[in-house]
Design an enzyme around this catalytic site. Sequence first.
Site, PDB file in Angstrom:
ATOM      1  N   HIS A  17     -34.250  51.408 -17.301  1.00  0.00           N
ATOM      2  CA  HIS A  17     -35.507  51.313 -17.669  1.00  0.00           C
ATOM      3  C   HIS A  17     -35.216  50.893 -19.273  1.00  0.00           C
ATOM      4  O   HIS A  17     -35.593  50.262 -20.114  1.00  0.00           O
ATOM      5  CB  HIS A  17     -36.505  52.385 -17.550  1.00  0.00           C
ATOM      6  CG  HIS A  17     -37.171  52.456 -16.132  1.00  0.00           C
ATOM      7  ND1 HIS A  17     -36.962  53.742 -15.684  1.00  0.00           N
ATOM      8  CD2 HIS A  17     -37.665  52.008 -15.500  1.00  0.00           C
ATOM      9  CE1 HIS A  17     -37.782  53.827 -14.557  1.00  0.00           C
ATOM     10  NE2 HIS A  17     -38.165  52.594 -14.334  1.00  0.00           N
ATOM     11  N   LYS A  41     -48.594  57.810  -5.504  1.00  0.00           N
ATOM     12  CA  LYS A  41     -47.137  58.070  -5.600  1.00  0.00           C
ATOM     13  C   LYS A  41     -46.507  59.463  -5.588  1.00  0.00           C
ATOM     14  O   LYS A  41     -45.534  60.035  -5.286  1.00  0.00           O
ATOM     15  CB  LYS A  41     -46.376  57.124  -6.602  1.00  0.00           C
ATOM     16  CG  LYS A  41     -46.297  55.805  -6.358  1.00  0.00           C
ATOM     17  CD  LYS A  41     -45.426  55.066  -7.109  1.00  0.00           C
ATOM     18  CE  LYS A  41     -45.145  53.381  -7.007  1.00  0.00           C
ATOM     19  NZ  LYS A  41     -44.326  53.112  -7.790  1.00  0.00           N
ATOM     20  N   ARG A  95     -34.067  43.814 -10.386  1.00  0.00           N
ATOM     21  CA  ARG A  95     -32.802  44.655  -9.917  1.00  0.00           C
ATOM     22  C   ARG A  95     -32.246  43.431  -8.903  1.00  0.00           C
ATOM     23  O   ARG A  95     -30.974  43.457  -8.733  1.00  0.00           O
ATOM     24  CB  ARG A  95     -32.895  45.801  -9.520  1.00  0.00           C
ATOM     25  CG  ARG A  95     -33.357  47.005 -10.328  1.00  0.00           C
ATOM     26  CD  ARG A  95     -33.445  48.325  -9.656  1.00  0.00           C
ATOM     27  NE  ARG A  95     -34.456  48.082  -8.608  1.00  0.00           N
ATOM     28  CZ  ARG A  95     -35.489  48.970  -8.533  1.00  0.00           C
ATOM     29  NH1 ARG A  95     -35.470  50.138  -9.285  1.00  0.00           N
ATOM     30  NH2 ARG A  95     -36.305  48.776  -7.514  1.00  0.00           N
ATOM     31  N   SER A 133     -35.782  55.123  -9.773  1.00  0.00           N
ATOM     32  CA  SER A 133     -36.308  56.116 -10.024  1.00  0.00           C
ATOM     33  C   SER A 133     -36.454  57.093  -8.648  1.00  0.00           C
ATOM     34  O   SER A 133     -36.077  58.354  -8.611  1.00  0.00           O
ATOM     35  CB  SER A 133     -37.625  56.153 -10.708  1.00  0.00           C
ATOM     36  OG  SER A 133     -37.473  55.753 -11.942  1.00  0.00           O
TER      37      SER A 133
END
Length: 163
Positions: A17, A41, A95, A133
């Site tokens: 990030h 989440k 990514r 994460s």
Amino acid sequence: MRVGLYPGTFDPITLGHIDIIRRAAALVDKLVIGVAINREKGPLFSLEERVEMIEAECSFLSEQTGTEIVAHPFENLLINCARDVGAQVIVRGLRAVADFEYEFQMVGMNRALDDSIETVFLMAEARHQAIASKLVKEIARLNGDVSNFVTPRVNDALRARLG
């Protein structure tokens, strides 16, 4: 003034990030880090903790780049958040190819909602491409070493939270 919005849950903020934030700051005068309030989440860190981590980790980037970097919590549609903060561009980090497929759909929907706001993709640097994460939290939960994926401050926060 060119304003960019970099959205995510940042639970926690990772070196990946921070890499995207650093590079996005070179493209805009003000970069808003949109901290998503995503109750589904079940974040490890509270909204306040995530905002605090972002502010702490990004203060030096703001000084380095001369770009104003601010954290902004949001719980509405991304495109509405972009309008709320006056962003002309949404910054997304990629990514892998799998990220692109999802992001491609999101861009299409966002363009249908407001075609005046562009989306820019920044590829993560090779050394950060595997960092997510979710994986960082899982490694930390299992007592693994995440020091190569997060800053020392975030590492300490993970250790304190997960024991």
